[in-house]
Write a protein that holds these residues in place. Structure first.
Motif, short mmCIF file in Angstrom:
data_model
loop_
_atom_site.label_atom_id
_atom_site.label_comp_id
_atom_site.label_asym_id
_atom_site.label_seq_id
_atom_site.Cartn_x
_atom_site.Cartn_y
_atom_site.Cartn_z
N LYS A 15 -3.31 29.42 -23.22
CA LYS A 15 -2.82 28.80 -24.48
C LYS A 15 -2.11 27.47 -24.26
O LYS A 15 -1.43 26.98 -25.15
CB LYS A 15 -1.94 29.77 -25.26
CG LYS A 15 -2.67 31.07 -25.58
CD LYS A 15 -2.15 31.76 -26.78
CE LYS A 15 -3.13 32.88 -27.13
NZ LYS A 15 -2.63 33.83 -28.04
N ASP A 47 -9.51 32.29 -29.15
CA ASP A 47 -8.96 33.01 -30.30
C ASP A 47 -7.44 32.82 -30.32
O ASP A 47 -6.84 32.60 -29.26
CB ASP A 47 -9.33 34.49 -30.17
CG ASP A 47 -9.22 35.18 -31.51
OD1 ASP A 47 -9.07 34.48 -32.54
OD2 ASP A 47 -9.27 36.42 -31.53
N GLU A 48 -6.88 32.94 -31.49
CA GLU A 48 -5.43 32.75 -31.69
C GLU A 48 -4.97 31.39 -31.16
O GLU A 48 -3.95 31.29 -30.48
CB GLU A 48 -4.63 33.88 -31.02
CG GLU A 48 -4.89 35.22 -31.70
CD GLU A 48 -4.14 36.36 -31.03
OE1 GLU A 48 -3.07 36.13 -30.46
OE2 GLU A 48 -4.67 37.48 -31.07
N GLU A 50 -4.79 28.61 -33.26
CA GLU A 50 -4.57 27.74 -34.43
C GLU A 50 -3.59 26.62 -34.12
O GLU A 50 -3.77 25.49 -34.56
CB GLU A 50 -4.06 28.56 -35.63
CG GLU A 50 -5.12 29.43 -36.32
CD GLU A 50 -5.55 30.65 -35.51
OE1 GLU A 50 -4.87 30.97 -34.51
OE2 GLU A 50 -6.57 31.27 -35.87
N TYR A 66 -13.44 24.87 -34.42
CA TYR A 66 -12.74 25.98 -33.78
C TYR A 66 -13.75 27.10 -33.59
O TYR A 66 -14.11 27.80 -34.53
CB TYR A 66 -11.59 26.39 -34.71
CG TYR A 66 -10.71 27.52 -34.23
CD1 TYR A 66 -10.65 27.91 -32.89
CD2 TYR A 66 -9.89 28.19 -35.14
CE1 TYR A 66 -9.82 28.93 -32.48
CE2 TYR A 66 -9.06 29.22 -34.75
CZ TYR A 66 -9.02 29.59 -33.41
OH TYR A 66 -8.21 30.61 -33.02
N LYS A 68 -14.35 30.37 -32.75
CA LYS A 68 -13.37 31.45 -32.66
C LYS A 68 -14.02 32.71 -32.09
O LYS A 68 -14.91 33.30 -32.69
CB LYS A 68 -12.89 31.73 -34.10
CG LYS A 68 -11.49 32.28 -34.21
CD LYS A 68 -11.06 32.18 -35.66
CE LYS A 68 -10.11 33.24 -36.10
NZ LYS A 68 -8.98 33.52 -35.32
N ASN A 69 -13.59 33.06 -30.90
CA ASN A 69 -14.09 34.26 -30.24
C ASN A 69 -13.18 34.51 -29.04
O ASN A 69 -12.99 33.61 -28.22
CB ASN A 69 -15.54 34.03 -29.79
CG ASN A 69 -16.20 35.30 -29.31
OD1 ASN A 69 -15.55 36.17 -28.74
ND2 ASN A 69 -17.50 35.42 -29.56
N SER A 70 -12.63 35.71 -28.95
CA SER A 70 -11.65 35.96 -27.88
C SER A 70 -12.31 35.87 -26.50
O SER A 70 -11.64 35.65 -25.49
CB SER A 70 -10.98 37.32 -28.07
OG SER A 70 -11.97 38.31 -28.08
N ASN A 73 -11.39 32.81 -24.51
CA ASN A 73 -10.03 32.52 -24.02
C ASN A 73 -10.03 32.28 -22.52
O ASN A 73 -9.15 31.63 -21.98
CB ASN A 73 -9.06 33.64 -24.39
CG ASN A 73 -8.64 33.51 -25.85
OD1 ASN A 73 -8.83 32.46 -26.46
ND2 ASN A 73 -8.10 34.56 -26.42
N VAL A 186 -14.17 26.47 -38.80
CA VAL A 186 -14.32 27.64 -37.92
C VAL A 186 -15.81 27.92 -37.74
O VAL A 186 -16.57 27.98 -38.72
CB VAL A 186 -13.59 28.87 -38.50
CG1 VAL A 186 -13.82 30.10 -37.63
CG2 VAL A 186 -12.10 28.58 -38.62
N ASN A 188 -18.64 30.51 -35.87
CA ASN A 188 -18.83 31.77 -35.15
C ASN A 188 -20.12 31.66 -34.37
O ASN A 188 -21.16 31.34 -34.93
CB ASN A 188 -18.92 32.93 -36.14
CG ASN A 188 -17.59 33.13 -36.83
OD1 ASN A 188 -16.57 33.35 -36.17
ND2 ASN A 188 -17.57 33.00 -38.15
#
Ligand SMILES: Cc1cc2nc3c(=O)[nH]c(=O)nc-3n(C[C@H](O)[C@H](O)[C@H](O)COP(=O)(O)OP(=O)(O)OC[C@H]3O[C@@H](n4cnc5c(N)ncnc54)[C@H](O)[C@@H]3O)c2cc1C
Length: 341
Positions: A15, A47-48, A50, A66, A68-70, A73, A186, A188
């Motif tokens: 992060k 992910d997370e 923002e 963004y 977004k997909n964990s 990370n 966002v 996917n």
């Protein structure tokens, strides 16, 4: 008319964003100003994140994609490649910039070959120029080549996006502007069908003491330091000033200090507030790595040393006398300011 998009990959670990990504957004703003009708877009995968997306806007991005997909990370090269290639195909950016970190260099090569476009690795200069043949505005990518003996400027006139990886520390990031607004899109990306080719087992931290590229003060030593012991005094001065030590290639080659401290064309490019060059002659290959420093102080016993041509403050003298004197004086001043507090 459709806007021309400049993509910048925002690289992060745990992060935390790698500073080169903010440097690239800063540079992309400069390029966008020269490229008519253009916008700067950041790409954030994970992910997370923002906060990171918002910071990208406050640092100069107009939009952020963004993804977004964990699973993102953690960097896994072919997963990132799949996602990024998808996003590039959807939005057709004109230019795509990635930090020349270990990951960035690997990923950029994989993305460029998939997209069948041109990539220049490890650039130290980027500009918008007019193509001689078509008159169109294109990206001029400059990088050292042949072991740093030649600077090559490379263009990619036909294929898109024009891709470059850029050395950390060369470009300047913009300060956070809390008033800047932008859009976060966002995306996917389905990874279900992607085979697991790489399995992540553990992280083994790299032992590194130096944070040279982002140090506000650097006390750097060259051949004139005379041996590994000389660097101890430099380290003491650097500690007092809240900085790091650096070195010339001659000092590294002599085996006095490890190569992670080398500053210059084949070492690190630095831009501290204060650079103190001790016993460094000022060869061009060293200067190119320090010329963006705000204040350069040179300590050298040869008054004709070329380092004095670029130094803001020059001290002609034996560094083995000058540095201990500086240390003593600094200690006195610091003790006084402690008393005042
Ligand atoms: C392709 C290529 C890439 C290169 N990349 C790099 C690079 O990334 N970084 C880099 O640094 N170099 C690089 N070099 C090497 C570069 O050309 C120089 O050789 C090198 O920078 C010289 O290091 P120096 O100044 O420490 O040593 P020297 O040139 O030997 O200078 C030592 C200086 O110390 C002074 N001195 C000696 N004793 C004292 C004393 N007691 N007190 C005060 N002053 C003293 C001397 O007067 C002299 O000016 C590269 C070269 C090539 C060909």
């Amino acid at each position: 008319m459709e806007k021309k998009i400049i993509f910048v990959l925002v690289e992060h670990h745990d992060k935390k964003v790698h500073p080169v990504s903010w440097e690239l957004i800063g540079k992309a703003r400069e390029l966008a100003a020269k490229l008519d009708n253009s916008e700067v877009w950041g790409i954030v995968l994970g992910d997370e994140l923002e906060n990171i997306c918002n910071e990208a806007i406050k640092r100069g991005a107009d939009k952020v994609i963004y993804v977004k997909n964990s699973r993102f990370n953690r960097y896994i090269n072919y997963e990132y490649q799949t996602a990024i290639v998808n996003v590039v195909k959807k939005y057709n950016p004109e230019i795509f910039l990635i930090g020349a970190t270990l990951e960035g260099r690997e990923l950029a090569g994989m993305v460029a070959t998939k997209l069948e476009t041109g990539l220049t690795a490890d650039c130290t200069g980027l500009d918008i120029v007019s193509d001689n043949r078509t008159g169109k505005k294109i990206l001029a990518m400059t990088r050292p080549t042949f072991g740093g003996n030649l600077m090559a400027t490379i263009t990619c006139p036909q294929h898109r996006p024009q891709m470059a990886t850029v050395r950390p520390g060369v470009m300047k990031s913009l300060p956070i502007d809390p008033k800047r607004k932008g859009e976060i899109i966002v995306e996917n990306i389905e990874l279900k069908d992607l085979k697991k080719l790489i399995e992540f087992l553990e992280t083994i931290p790299v032992k590194t003491e130096s944070n040279l590229q982002y140090a506000p003060v650097i006390v750097s030593g060259g051949k004139g330091v005379g041996g590994p012991d000389g660097f101890k005094k430099l380290k003491e001065l650097a500690n007092l000033l809240g900085g790091e030590i650096g070195a010339s290639r001659a000092a590294v080659k002599a085996g006095w200090i490890s190569d992670e401290y080398q500053v210059g064309q084949t070492g690190k490019t630095v831009r501290p507030i204060l650079y103190i060059a001790c016993g460094i002659s000022g060869a061009i290959q060293h200067i190119v790595g320090i010329k963006e420093s705000e204040i350069i102080v040179a300590i050298n016993k040869d008054e004709n040393a070329p380092i004095f041509d670029i130094a803001d403050i020059g001290i002609v003298g034996d560094l083995h006398k000058v540095i201990p004197a500086l240390i003593d004086k600094l200690k006195q001043l610091l003790a006084k300011s402690e008393v005042k507090k």
